[in-house]
Design an enzyme around this catalytic site. Structure first.
Site, PDB file in Angstrom:
ATOM      1  N   GLU A 159       0.873  -1.163   0.000  1.00 40.76           N
ATOM      2  CA  GLU A 159       0.000   0.000   0.000  1.00 40.76           C
ATOM      3  C   GLU A 159       0.910   1.213   0.000  1.00 40.76           C
ATOM      4  OE1 GLU A 159      -2.246   3.080   2.374  1.00 40.76           O
ATOM      5  OE2 GLU A 159      -2.710   1.144   3.309  1.00 40.76           O
TER       6      GLU A 159
ATOM      7  N   CYS B 199      -3.012   7.903   4.837  1.00 41.05           N
ATOM      8  CA  CYS B 199      -2.930   7.156   3.577  1.00 41.05           C
ATOM      9  C   CYS B 199      -4.088   7.514   2.659  1.00 41.05           C
ATOM     10  CB  CYS B 199      -2.944   5.645   3.854  1.00 41.05           C
ATOM     11  SG  CYS B 199      -1.583   5.071   4.885  1.00 41.05           S
TER      12      CYS B 199
END
Length: 458
Positions: A230, A264
């Site tokens: 990620e 994120c």
């Protein structure tokens, strides 16, 4: 010469923690201990592993004050927000709840003639490389389900939040998870790459930068080790003409500014229907001006420093470049802005996708806002990005959100909320955000491999 890793506190630039890095030989010994412990751990009843993981969660909760204080010192999150316990509990308890079903065999046939089924087999040794921005939740998103599934785990945490790895290890060990089953170790980049290239691990979960993900994949090349990543994000928000304006401002500005924008799935660019644009910008500016930038240890502070001076330097550079190219800044410099880690949050208008602030990951408290005429223009701009993690749509029309979402190049579509991870849904991305499947039932599938049985009885 022994290498060390330092955590420089963004509060005052002091060295808050320093640890020695393991040598390659010492790291290989840790890996060997983990491998030796894995079979016995996987042989324990599933419910026993679940109970031990939940016991670790309870231990973190018991030592919650440690979490809150250390986070403020390590990465600048204001203590008023109470750390990450809420999200940590939500995710870990959900993964514990679904474990029996998610890990149960898929039975194809169970007759007098045949037994045919697919089981889930633990990979073995899972290597978790965790980031500093949400250091408890991002690490435990993999640690908890990996252990429940029968894997052993080696954690390498970011230097900025090096004490988080120690806190998690203390909690797991206090709960009864054997020391060799979950290990927190300190490694430099060279040793990390060497271990991966020598096939030390069976599965790797990395959360971090695009460059870091590329380094992981290069190191793993030819080993056939699974690498889940990620990486970067530049998540968009879209405010349709029928949106609740106040709710859109609250949701999107919180998504852009919370944690000093170091999320994120934080909102980094916003597209507003032209009929609501002026009102949105006015309310957004008022929202940001109400923030209190300051020392994260002080109760009045609602926005702490960025985690590191170099992160703030990149955000300032993007803002300055945009202003030089014609963008308009709406927030005056705040008193606590020191030119270092303490950075004034910023709203920019008159921005274009030719500007880095609308194209590259900022990972800080800055957001650009553009006016759009319709859904088509919004979709085109939202997809004009190298990343794809989440996208937020504010609208009163769920069917429209669903239709727009189907055309967005992203991992998660959110409606009337932003910057949220639902543990029942797969956490995943596309494009340069990387490849992986975290949480949900698919998270267990990522942390195990399928094993098929075709048993002929007669």
């Amino acid at each position: 010469m022994t290498k060390t890793t330092k955590c420089i506190s963004p509060i005052d630039g002091s060295v808050y923690a320093e640890r020695e890095c393991l040598s390659k030989d010492a790291a290989l010994e840790a890996v060997a201990r983990a491998r030796k412990a894995q079979k016995a751990w996987a042989a324990r009843p599933l419910q026993e592993r679940i109970d031990l993981v939940l016991g670790a969660l309870a231990e973190v909760e018991r030592t919650h004050d440690r979490m809150v204080t250390e986070l403020a010192h390590q990465m600048g999150r204001p203590t008023r927000y109470g750390g990450e316990l809420g999200g940590l509990k939500e995710r870990a308890t959900y993964m514990a709840k679904i474990a029996h079903d998610a890990l149960a065999p898929t039975v194809i046939e169970d007759s007098a003639a045949f037994s045919r089924k697919i089981t889930r087999e633990a990979h073995g040794l899972v290597f978790v490389v965790a980031p500093w921005n949400y250091p408890y939740m991002t690490a435990n998103n993999t640690i908890a389900p990996a252990l429940i599934a029968g894997n052993v785990v080696v954690l390498k945490h970011a230097a900025q939040t090096i004490l988080v790895g120690e806190h998690l290890a203390d909690a797991y060990h206090a709960a009864g998870v054997p020391a060799d089953v979950f290990q927190n170790i300190v490694l430099d980049h060279d040793t990390t790459s060497a271990l991966i290239s020598e096939n030390a691990f069976d599965f790797i979960n990395f959360t971090g930068s695009v460059g870091g993900g590329q380094a992981m994949e290069r190191a793993a090349a030819g080993t056939f080790t699974g690498v889940a990543t990620e990486l970067g994000g530049k998540d968009p928000g879209y405010v349709r003409a029928d949106a609740n304006l106040d709710a859109a401002v609250d949701g999107l500005m919180d998504g852009a500014m919370f944690n000093a924008g170091q999320c994120c799935c934080g909102i980094e660019r916003i597209y507003v229907h032209e009929s609501l644009y002026d009102g949105f910008v006015e309310k957004a500016v008022a929202w940001v001006n109400a923030l209190k930038l300051g020392n994260p240890l002080e109760e009045a502070t609602t926005l702490g420093p960025m985690a590191n001076v170099r992160f703030a330097k990149e955000v300032r550079a993007q803002i300055d470049e945009a202003l030089a190219d014609g963008a308009t800044a709406h927030i005056e410099k705040m008193p606590a802005d020191d030119g270092g880690a303490y950075l004034t949050p910023q709203i920019l208008t008159n921005v274009t996708h030719n500007m880095r602030v609308m194209r590259d990951e900022s990972f800080g408290p800055v957001v650009g806002i553009m006016s759009v005429k319709n859904d088509e223009e919004a979709i085109e701009l939202m997809n004009d990005c190298q990343f794809g993690l989440t996208a937020a749509i504010f609208t009163a029309d769920a069917e429209a959100a669903d239709a727009i979402g189907a055309r967005l190049e992203t991992g998660t579509v959110l409606m009337n909320r932003a910057d949220y991870l639902d543990p029942a849904l797969c956490w995943t991305g596309c494009k340069n955000t990387g490849r992986g499947a975290g949480l949900s039932e698919l998270g267990y599938h990522a942390l195990t491999r399928p094993k098929s049985y075709h048993l002929k009885k007669a």
